[in-house]
Structures are given as structure tokens and as C-alpha cells.
Write a protein that holds these residues in place. Sequence first.
Motif, mmCIF file in Angstrom:
data_model
loop_
_atom_site.group_PDB
_atom_site.id
_atom_site.type_symbol
_atom_site.label_atom_id
_atom_site.label_comp_id
_atom_site.label_asym_id
_atom_site.label_seq_id
_atom_site.Cartn_x
_atom_site.Cartn_y
_atom_site.Cartn_z
ATOM 1 N N GLU A 35 0.846 -1.199 0.000
ATOM 2 C CA GLU A 35 0.000 0.000 0.000
ATOM 3 C C GLU A 35 0.883 1.252 0.000
ATOM 4 O OE1 GLU A 35 -3.934 1.608 0.253
ATOM 5 O OE2 GLU A 35 -3.258 -0.450 0.010
ATOM 6 N N ALA A 36 0.491 2.264 -0.794
ATOM 7 C CA ALA A 36 1.204 3.537 -0.808
ATOM 8 C C ALA A 36 0.712 4.391 0.355
ATOM 9 C CB ALA A 36 0.967 4.257 -2.129
ATOM 10 N N HIS A 37 1.655 5.037 1.059
ATOM 11 C CA HIS A 37 1.302 5.880 2.214
ATOM 12 C C HIS A 37 2.376 6.940 2.401
ATOM 13 C CE1 HIS A 37 4.356 4.076 4.928
ATOM 14 N NE2 HIS A 37 4.165 3.013 4.165
ATOM 15 N N LEU A 38 2.097 7.916 3.262
ATOM 16 C CA LEU A 38 3.070 8.948 3.572
ATOM 17 C C LEU A 38 4.131 8.380 4.514
ATOM 18 C CD1 LEU A 38 0.763 12.016 4.256
ATOM 19 C CD2 LEU A 38 2.159 11.614 2.253
ATOM 20 N N TYR A 39 5.371 8.895 4.375
ATOM 21 C CA TYR A 39 6.452 8.476 5.254
ATOM 22 C C TYR A 39 6.144 8.829 6.703
ATOM 23 C CZ TYR A 39 9.943 7.082 1.836
ATOM 24 O OH TYR A 39 10.645 6.404 0.874
ATOM 25 N N HIS A 40 6.575 8.008 7.630
ATOM 26 C CA HIS A 40 6.432 8.212 9.075
ATOM 27 C C HIS A 40 4.976 8.352 9.503
ATOM 28 C CE1 HIS A 40 10.751 8.698 9.134
ATOM 29 N NE2 HIS A 40 10.645 9.617 8.214
ATOM 30 N N ARG A 41 4.069 7.698 8.792
ATOM 31 C CA ARG A 41 2.657 7.732 9.138
ATOM 32 C C ARG A 41 2.103 6.310 9.121
ATOM 33 N NH1 ARG A 41 4.314 12.230 9.075
ATOM 34 N NH2 ARG A 41 3.243 14.181 8.653
ATOM 35 N N ALA A 42 1.229 6.017 10.062
ATOM 36 C CA ALA A 42 0.538 4.734 10.055
ATOM 37 C C ALA A 42 -0.579 4.800 9.012
ATOM 38 C CB ALA A 42 -0.037 4.447 11.435
ATOM 39 N N HIS A 43 -0.944 3.660 8.436
ATOM 40 C CA HIS A 43 -1.990 3.652 7.411
ATOM 41 C C HIS A 43 -2.880 2.415 7.594
ATOM 42 C CE1 HIS A 43 1.202 1.143 5.741
ATOM 43 N NE2 HIS A 43 0.284 0.541 5.047
ATOM 44 N N TRP A 44 -4.150 2.577 7.237
ATOM 45 C CA TRP A 44 -5.135 1.493 7.325
ATOM 46 C C TRP A 44 -5.134 0.696 6.034
ATOM 47 C CZ3 TRP A 44 -7.560 0.178 11.682
ATOM 48 C CH2 TRP A 44 -7.632 1.111 12.700
#
Length: 66
Positions: A35-44
Amino acid sequence: MAHPKRKISKTRRDKRRTHYKATVPQIATCSTTGEAHLYHRAHWHEGKLYYRGKVLIDNTTEENLA
């Protein structure tokens, strides 16, 4: 409170604002889910909260019990 003595022209105002630029956020790809997400962030992803490839919160079991 300070008040300007003269109106600031549009040109002078825009010259000051030239340094405000929009930046593209840096996108990471999760090693576990892809999954693509922002750095240093948790993602669902599919009812689970991931951070650095590990599951922090698992809501899938709670939904099945209810």
C-alpha cells in the motif's frame, strides 16, 4: 497593533510570496501490504493499522464478533 502607512502594491505583495511553493508529498510503499502511504505515518489497509510493516491495531476481529 501595527498599521501600514501606505497600501502595499500587488507587485510588492507577490514578490514576498514567491517563496511559498507547493511541495509534492513523499510517498512510501509498505513492504508488507504494498500500500502507498506517507512516510512516518501509520496507514489502514483492510481493517488493520500498519506502521513500518507491523500491525498496530486489528479491527477485523472486532467486526466479526459484533
